[in-house]
Design a protein around this motif. Structure first.
Motif, PDB file in Angstrom:
ATOM      1  N   LEU A  37     -28.209  -2.457   9.210  1.00  0.00           N
ATOM      2  CA  LEU A  37     -26.970  -3.044   9.379  1.00  0.00           C
ATOM      3  C   LEU A  37     -26.391  -3.519   8.265  1.00  0.00           C
ATOM      4  CD1 LEU A  37     -27.851  -5.212  12.640  1.00  0.00           C
ATOM      5  CD2 LEU A  37     -26.555  -3.152  12.547  1.00  0.00           C
ATOM      6  N   ARG A  38     -27.320  -3.911   7.184  1.00  0.00           N
ATOM      7  CA  ARG A  38     -26.660  -4.360   5.749  1.00  0.00           C
ATOM      8  C   ARG A  38     -25.813  -3.236   5.158  1.00  0.00           C
ATOM      9  NH1 ARG A  38     -27.037  -9.462   5.956  1.00  0.00           N
ATOM     10  NH2 ARG A  38     -28.909 -10.591   6.427  1.00  0.00           N
ATOM     11  N   ARG A  39     -26.398  -1.775   5.229  1.00  0.00           N
ATOM     12  CA  ARG A  39     -25.927  -0.550   4.960  1.00  0.00           C
ATOM     13  C   ARG A  39     -24.570  -0.391   5.672  1.00  0.00           C
ATOM     14  NH1 ARG A  39     -31.199   1.065   4.804  1.00  0.00           N
ATOM     15  NH2 ARG A  39     -30.811   2.197   6.588  1.00  0.00           N
ATOM     16  N   LYS A  40     -24.592  -0.725   7.046  1.00  0.00           N
ATOM     17  CA  LYS A  40     -23.436  -0.077   7.672  1.00  0.00           C
ATOM     18  C   LYS A  40     -22.272  -1.054   7.492  1.00  0.00           C
ATOM     19  CE  LYS A  40     -22.282   1.779  12.043  1.00  0.00           C
ATOM     20  NZ  LYS A  40     -21.981   3.274  11.706  1.00  0.00           N
ATOM     21  N   TYR A  41     -22.739  -2.508   7.446  1.00  0.00           N
ATOM     22  CA  TYR A  41     -21.668  -3.478   7.143  1.00  0.00           C
ATOM     23  C   TYR A  41     -21.701  -4.302   5.990  1.00  0.00           C
ATOM     24  CZ  TYR A  41     -21.453  -2.426  12.149  1.00  0.00           C
ATOM     25  OH  TYR A  41     -21.304  -1.762  13.462  1.00  0.00           O
TER      26      TYR A  41
END
Length: 117
Positions: A37-41
């Motif tokens: 999620l940190r990579r995606k957002y």
């Protein structure tokens, strides 16, 4: 766009769920999900919390009640909850979790080499 950072809770235990013997542990799922999620957002804040279903936080009634429900009703864990909504049980699917986050205004980053639309 300004929005309130959502809380993503992963409920699980050190012992792997009997129905999930071949799957990663709850903590491994929590770590994988947070990284994904940190990579995606990127640069879009959210709060990740891990809740041990056998030792939930004493100061959070809502988390204690859900942990107790998971144990008593034999839910398949890990259980992923976003802002109080159960979005995954057992082997979570990133696509479903992202769809729930996007309801709160999160925008995925463009894959490397592609422009954002």
């Amino acid at each position: 766009m300004t929005f309130k950072p959502v809380e993503i809770c992963v409920y699980g235990a050190d012992v792997i769920c009997p129905a999930c013997v071949q799957l990663p542990s709850s903590k491994e799922t929590y770590e994988w999900l947070e990284a994904a999620l940190r990579r995606k957002y990127p640069n879009q804040p959210f709060v990740m919390t891990y809740v041990d279903i056998f030792a939930p936080p004493a100061d959070d009634e809502e988390k204690r009640e859900l942990a107790q429900t998971i144990v008593e009703e034999d839910w398949v864990y890990p259980v992923v909850v976003i802002e109080g909504n159960v979005v995954a049980e057992g082997n979570p699917r990133l696509k479903a979790i992202c769809a729930e986050m996007e309801k709160f205004g999160y925008q995925p980053s463009a894959p490397e080499g592609k422009k954002a639309e």
